[in-house]
Write a protein that holds these residues in place. Structure first.
Motif, PDB file in Angstrom:
ATOM      1  N   ALA A   1       0.833  -1.208   0.000  1.00  0.00           N
ATOM      2  CA  ALA A   1       0.000   0.000   0.000  1.00  0.00           C
ATOM      3  C   ALA A   1       0.864   1.254   0.000  1.00  0.00           C
ATOM      4  N   VAL A   2       2.043   1.169   0.618  1.00  0.00           N
ATOM      5  CA  VAL A   2       2.977   2.304   0.622  1.00  0.00           C
ATOM      6  C   VAL A   2       3.611   2.484  -0.744  1.00  0.00           C
ATOM      7  N   ALA A   3       4.125   1.401  -1.311  1.00  0.00           N
ATOM      8  CA  ALA A   3       4.907   1.496  -2.544  1.00  0.00           C
ATOM      9  C   ALA A   3       4.040   1.648  -3.785  1.00  0.00           C
ATOM     10  N   ARG A   4       2.867   1.048  -3.787  1.00  0.00           N
ATOM     11  CA  ARG A   4       2.073   0.970  -5.022  1.00  0.00           C
ATOM     12  C   ARG A   4       1.351   2.270  -5.344  1.00  0.00           C
ATOM     13  N   PHE A   5       0.909   2.978  -4.326  1.00  0.00           N
ATOM     14  CA  PHE A   5       0.062   4.141  -4.556  1.00  0.00           C
ATOM     15  C   PHE A   5       0.822   5.410  -4.184  1.00  0.00           C
ATOM     16  N   ASP A   6       1.182   6.200  -5.194  1.00  0.00           N
ATOM     17  CA  ASP A   6       1.969   7.411  -4.956  1.00  0.00           C
ATOM     18  C   ASP A   6       1.067   8.643  -4.955  1.00  0.00           C
ATOM     19  N   ASN A   7       1.690   9.787  -4.690  1.00  0.00           N
ATOM     20  CA  ASN A   7       0.980  11.077  -4.664  1.00  0.00           C
ATOM     21  C   ASN A   7      -0.157  11.096  -3.647  1.00  0.00           C
ATOM     22  N   MET A   8       0.056  10.404  -2.546  1.00  0.00           N
ATOM     23  CA  MET A   8      -0.920  10.425  -1.467  1.00  0.00           C
ATOM     24  C   MET A   8      -0.445  11.397  -0.388  1.00  0.00           C
ATOM     25  N   PRO A   9      -1.337  11.846   0.491  1.00  0.00           N
ATOM     26  CA  PRO A   9      -0.919  12.739   1.578  1.00  0.00           C
ATOM     27  C   PRO A   9       0.088  12.055   2.493  1.00  0.00           C
ATOM     28  N   ALA A  10       0.912  12.834   3.159  1.00  0.00           N
ATOM     29  CA  ALA A  10       1.918  12.272   4.056  1.00  0.00           C
ATOM     30  C   ALA A  10       1.269  11.428   5.151  1.00  0.00           C
ATOM     31  N   GLU A  11       0.071  11.842   5.587  1.00  0.00           N
ATOM     32  CA  GLU A  11      -0.611  11.099   6.645  1.00  0.00           C
ATOM     33  C   GLU A  11      -0.946   9.674   6.199  1.00  0.00           C
ATOM     34  N   TYR A  12      -1.201   9.507   4.914  1.00  0.00           N
ATOM     35  CA  TYR A  12      -1.479   8.170   4.395  1.00  0.00           C
ATOM     36  C   TYR A  12      -0.271   7.259   4.637  1.00  0.00           C
ATOM     37  N   TYR A  13       0.919   7.746   4.321  1.00  0.00           N
ATOM     38  CA  TYR A  13       2.124   6.934   4.501  1.00  0.00           C
ATOM     39  C   TYR A  13       2.436   6.742   5.986  1.00  0.00           C
ATOM     40  N   ASP A  14       2.209   7.778   6.787  1.00  0.00           N
ATOM     41  CA  ASP A  14       2.400   7.622   8.231  1.00  0.00           C
ATOM     42  C   ASP A  14       1.529   6.499   8.775  1.00  0.00           C
ATOM     43  N   ASP A  15       0.264   6.488   8.365  1.00  0.00           N
ATOM     44  CA  ASP A  15      -0.670   5.479   8.859  1.00  0.00           C
ATOM     45  C   ASP A  15      -0.248   4.073   8.433  1.00  0.00           C
ATOM     46  N   TRP A  16       0.160   3.926   7.182  1.00  0.00           N
ATOM     47  CA  TRP A  16       0.494   2.595   6.701  1.00  0.00           C
ATOM     48  C   TRP A  16       1.813   2.096   7.270  1.00  0.00           C
ATOM     49  N   VAL A  17       2.737   2.988   7.548  1.00  0.00           N
ATOM     50  CA  VAL A  17       3.969   2.571   8.217  1.00  0.00           C
ATOM     51  C   VAL A  17       3.647   2.078   9.621  1.00  0.00           C
ATOM     52  N   GLN A  18       2.749   2.773  10.313  1.00  0.00           N
ATOM     53  CA  GLN A  18       2.345   2.329  11.650  1.00  0.00           C
ATOM     54  C   GLN A  18       1.675   0.962  11.590  1.00  0.00           C
ATOM     55  N   VAL A  19       0.804   0.773  10.607  1.00  0.00           N
ATOM     56  CA  VAL A  19       0.156  -0.524  10.438  1.00  0.00           C
ATOM     57  C   VAL A  19       1.198  -1.610  10.180  1.00  0.00           C
ATOM     58  N   ALA A  20       2.170  -1.306   9.311  1.00  0.00           N
ATOM     59  CA  ALA A  20       3.217  -2.288   8.993  1.00  0.00           C
ATOM     60  C   ALA A  20       4.013  -2.670  10.237  1.00  0.00           C
ATOM     61  N   MET A  21       4.316  -1.683  11.090  1.00  0.00           N
ATOM     62  CA  MET A  21       5.023  -1.971  12.339  1.00  0.00           C
ATOM     63  C   MET A  21       4.230  -2.944  13.203  1.00  0.00           C
ATOM     64  N   GLU A  22       2.950  -2.697  13.313  1.00  0.00           N
ATOM     65  CA  GLU A  22       2.116  -3.535  14.168  1.00  0.00           C
ATOM     66  C   GLU A  22       1.928  -4.930  13.578  1.00  0.00           C
ATOM     67  N   GLU A  23       1.768  -5.012  12.256  1.00  0.00           N
ATOM     68  CA  GLU A  23       1.631  -6.328  11.631  1.00  0.00           C
ATOM     69  C   GLU A  23       2.918  -7.136  11.796  1.00  0.00           C
ATOM     70  N   THR A  24       4.062  -6.462  11.735  1.00  0.00           N
ATOM     71  CA  THR A  24       5.338  -7.140  11.927  1.00  0.00           C
ATOM     72  C   THR A  24       5.430  -7.710  13.337  1.00  0.00           C
ATOM     73  N   LEU A  25       5.022  -6.920  14.321  1.00  0.00           N
ATOM     74  CA  LEU A  25       5.022  -7.404  15.700  1.00  0.00           C
ATOM     75  C   LEU A  25       4.051  -8.575  15.872  1.00  0.00           C
ATOM     76  N   HIS A  26       2.887  -8.473  15.259  1.00  0.00           N
ATOM     77  CA  HIS A  26       1.911  -9.550  15.369  1.00  0.00           C
ATOM     78  C   HIS A  26       2.493 -10.868  14.853  1.00  0.00           C
ATOM     79  N   TYR A  27       3.138 -10.791  13.693  1.00  0.00           N
ATOM     80  CA  TYR A  27       3.736 -12.018  13.152  1.00  0.00           C
ATOM     81  C   TYR A  27       4.796 -12.560  14.108  1.00  0.00           C
TER      82      TYR A  27
END
Length: 309
Positions: free
Chosen positions: A201-227
């Motif tokens: 979701a971070v790499a595929r969709f460009d020209n999004m607001p910075a908050e979009y990338y902030d949110d998805w990085v946070q999600v990625a961190m949490e999914e990594t911990l879950h695994y």
């Protein structure tokens, strides 16, 4: 149609609420049409992806309805966060991890690096390093980085048709340890793909607001911990990720929405992910009834995080 889902109306409202935080003028009617189009033209059935809803395991993670949240006390969920974080091991030093990986100064480059990492240890390491570097201001958005069509996956994890995984066919109670471990394995597999889906979701969709990338990085961190929590739990029970065959239905859904940002957010990260939260409270209860408190606490942590995704 999405009549198979218990909470289709609430899911559409939740998806609209999610999109309101982005500068995208999407009405509820527009989202409804997007969901219907995605379901009928560009997508496969949920039964094909996950097996029958009544017996399938926890299915992915993400933005869901809050209807069953009262089954667990918020206080007890929050109080377990510190001890559960220790299960995943000590945090790695960001600068050291970046030096070891040695690739890129943009968020997109690092997202692609995660997707190109086949072994889970490498994927987890790259995901942690990328997230920490982004949050520390060490990466910029830079030019768009095209992700691979499919992420690299562990060589030791067999991928078969979902019908051959046994999902939805296992009738044994969770009092049976083998059944319990196989369910933990299924959830770990889902979380491993959640890492890839987040970074895609971070790499595929460009020209999004910075908050979009902030949110998805946070999600990625949490999914990594879950695994990590689930993989470690498998080891504690004498098993490991890759001990059971898996399917790639989650990525089939991602492929179907690869060129449609709103479709991806609505179908993959709202509708399909909603099933996970719907079944998690009951799953936690089953693990507790089987005297597996350690797994129950892990699922409580995951459940709390997923409500914000």
């Amino acid at each position: 149609s999405f009549s198979l889902y218990k909470h289709e109306s609430m899911q559409r409202v939740r998806a609209a609420q999610c999109l309101q935080s982005w500068p995208v003028n999407v009405s509820l009617l527009g989202l409804f049409l997007c969901l219907q189009a995605s379901a009928t033209a560009a997508f496969v059935s949920p039964t094909h992806l996950f097996g029958p809803a009544r017996t399938g395991p926890l299915c992915m993670t993400g933005l869901k309805t809050h209807g069953s949240f009262n089954a667990i006390s918020t206080k007890s969920l929050r109080s377990g966060r510190s001890s559960l974080h220790m299960i995943a091991g000590a945090e790695r030093n960001t600068e050291e991890a970046l030096d070891e990986q040695g690739l890129g100064t943009t968020l997109g480059e690092w997202a692609v690096r995660v997707l190109q990492s086949g072994e889970m240890e490498d994927k987890v390491r790259a995901s942690e390093a990328a997230a920490k570097a982004w949050k520390a201001g060490k990466l910029d958005l830079g030019p768009h980085s095209r992700p691979p069509d499919r992420p690299a996956r562990p060589a030791n994890v067999a991928v078969v048709d979902w019908k051959d995984t046994g999902v939805g066919k296992q009738k044994k109670s969770l009092q049976n340890e083998e059944r319990r471990v196989s369910l933990i394995h299924s959830i770990a597999h889902i979380e491993s793909y959640a890492i890839d889906l987040s970074w895609d979701a971070v790499a595929r969709f460009d020209n999004m607001p910075a908050e979009y990338y902030d949110d998805w990085v946070q999600v990625a961190m949490e999914e990594t911990l879950h695994y990590q929590l689930l993989a470690k739990r498998l080891q504690e029970l004498g098993s490991h990720y890759g001990a059971w065959p898996t399917h790639d239905g989650l990525w089939t859904a991602a492929v179907s929405t690869a060129e449609d940002h709103v479709g991806r957010m609505a179908v993959v990260h709202t509708v399909h992910e909603a099933r996970g939260v719907d079944v998690t409270p009951a799953t936690i209860t089953k693990f507790r009834n089987a005297k597996d408190e350690a797994t129950a606490q892990i699922l409580e942590r995951i459940y709390t995080d997923e409500l914000t995704h």
